[in-house]
Design a protein around this motif. Structure first.
Motif, mmCIF file in Angstrom:
data_model
loop_
_atom_site.group_PDB
_atom_site.id
_atom_site.type_symbol
_atom_site.label_atom_id
_atom_site.label_comp_id
_atom_site.label_asym_id
_atom_site.label_seq_id
_atom_site.Cartn_x
_atom_site.Cartn_y
_atom_site.Cartn_z
ATOM 1 N N PRO A 35 51.112 43.350 47.326
ATOM 2 C CA PRO A 35 50.290 42.178 46.986
ATOM 3 C C PRO A 35 49.480 42.342 45.698
ATOM 4 N N PHE A 36 48.901 43.523 45.473
ATOM 5 C CA PHE A 36 48.133 43.712 44.247
ATOM 6 C C PHE A 36 49.032 43.591 43.024
ATOM 7 N N ARG A 38 51.802 41.940 42.676
ATOM 8 C CA ARG A 38 52.174 40.537 42.437
ATOM 9 C C ARG A 38 51.030 39.774 41.764
ATOM 10 N N GLU A 39 49.793 39.961 42.252
ATOM 11 C CA GLU A 39 48.634 39.292 41.644
ATOM 12 C C GLU A 39 48.447 39.756 40.199
ATOM 13 N N HIS A 40 48.605 41.049 39.991
ATOM 14 C CA HIS A 40 48.395 41.593 38.654
ATOM 15 C C HIS A 40 49.454 41.088 37.667
ATOM 16 N N ARG A 42 51.022 38.345 37.877
ATOM 17 C CA ARG A 42 50.705 36.927 37.655
ATOM 18 C C ARG A 42 49.606 36.807 36.595
ATOM 19 N N HIS A 43 48.630 37.716 36.649
ATOM 20 C CA HIS A 43 47.560 37.718 35.651
ATOM 21 C C HIS A 43 48.152 37.928 34.249
ATOM 22 N N THR A 50 42.435 36.481 40.036
ATOM 23 C CA THR A 50 42.375 36.297 41.487
ATOM 24 C C THR A 50 41.036 35.647 41.811
ATOM 25 N N ARG A 54 38.534 36.021 47.396
ATOM 26 C CA ARG A 54 39.525 36.996 47.851
ATOM 27 C C ARG A 54 39.142 38.407 47.381
ATOM 28 N N LYS A 55 38.642 38.500 46.152
ATOM 29 C CA LYS A 55 38.221 39.815 45.642
ATOM 30 C C LYS A 55 37.059 40.367 46.468
#
Length: 178
Positions: A35-36, A38-40, A42-43, A50, A54-55
């Motif tokens: 998950p991290f 994928r978020e990263h 995306r950034h 994010t 959520r953070k």
């Protein structure tokens, strides 16, 4: 003898290493498989962050886990001190990272951090993983001296542009739009 002050400083140093390790080894080398990561990724792709909620939930869970672990190992007072240093440094990282994207540099250190970070974003994601420090990039051999950074216009930081969406002359030595 380990004192609360030393434990707090060790917490700060631990975050500095964790920032590099999470960004490089979990975020990039994770290749979107956690998950991290994928978020990263995306950034990097969209320039978005994010959401704070959520953070905060993640930070609270990590802080409690670290406090329990360190508290059991070295005692509750030192556990509080270490965790406070770690979480305090994390909060400084979060603020710094967001400001790199949203505010212009106000001094040489700010300019250096932005060049380091945006070189990572726009030149080569294999280098310059530190956000608040270049130390771990030097230690692990992932430091690359930033050259002129080519920023995609759709991802250009707001402070980089004038009212017409053109690169401000003040940043022309460090950046160009593509």
């Amino acid at each position: 003898m380990l004192t609360p002050l030393i434990a707090s400083l060790l917490g700060i140093a631990s975050w500095s290493f964790a920032e590099y390790a999470i960004h490089n080894w979990v975020g990039h080398l994770g290749r979107g498989k956690n998950p991290f990561s994928r978020e990263h990724l995306r950034h990097h792709r969209d320039g978005e962050f994010t959401p704070w909620g959520r953070k905060w939930l993640q930070a609270i869970g990590v802080a409690l886990s670290l406090f329990l672990l360190v508290g059991l190992l070295v005692g509750w007072v030192l556990g509080i001190a270490w965790t406070s240093g770690f979480i305090g440094a994390y909060l400084i990282y979060e603020r710094t990272h967001r400001r790199l994207h949203t505010h212009p540099p106000s001094n040489a250190y700010g300019r250096m951090l932005r060049r380091h970070h945006f070189s990572h974003h726009f030149s080569s994601a294999k280098f310059n993983h530190g956000v608040t420090s270049v130390l771990w990039d030097h230690i692990f051999g992932t430091y690359a001296a930033p050259e002129r950074i080519r920023v995609p216009k759709r991802l250009a930081m707001p402070w980089l542009l004038d009212q017409d969406g053109q690169l401000l002359k003040a940043y022309a030595a460090d950046y160009e739009l593509r």
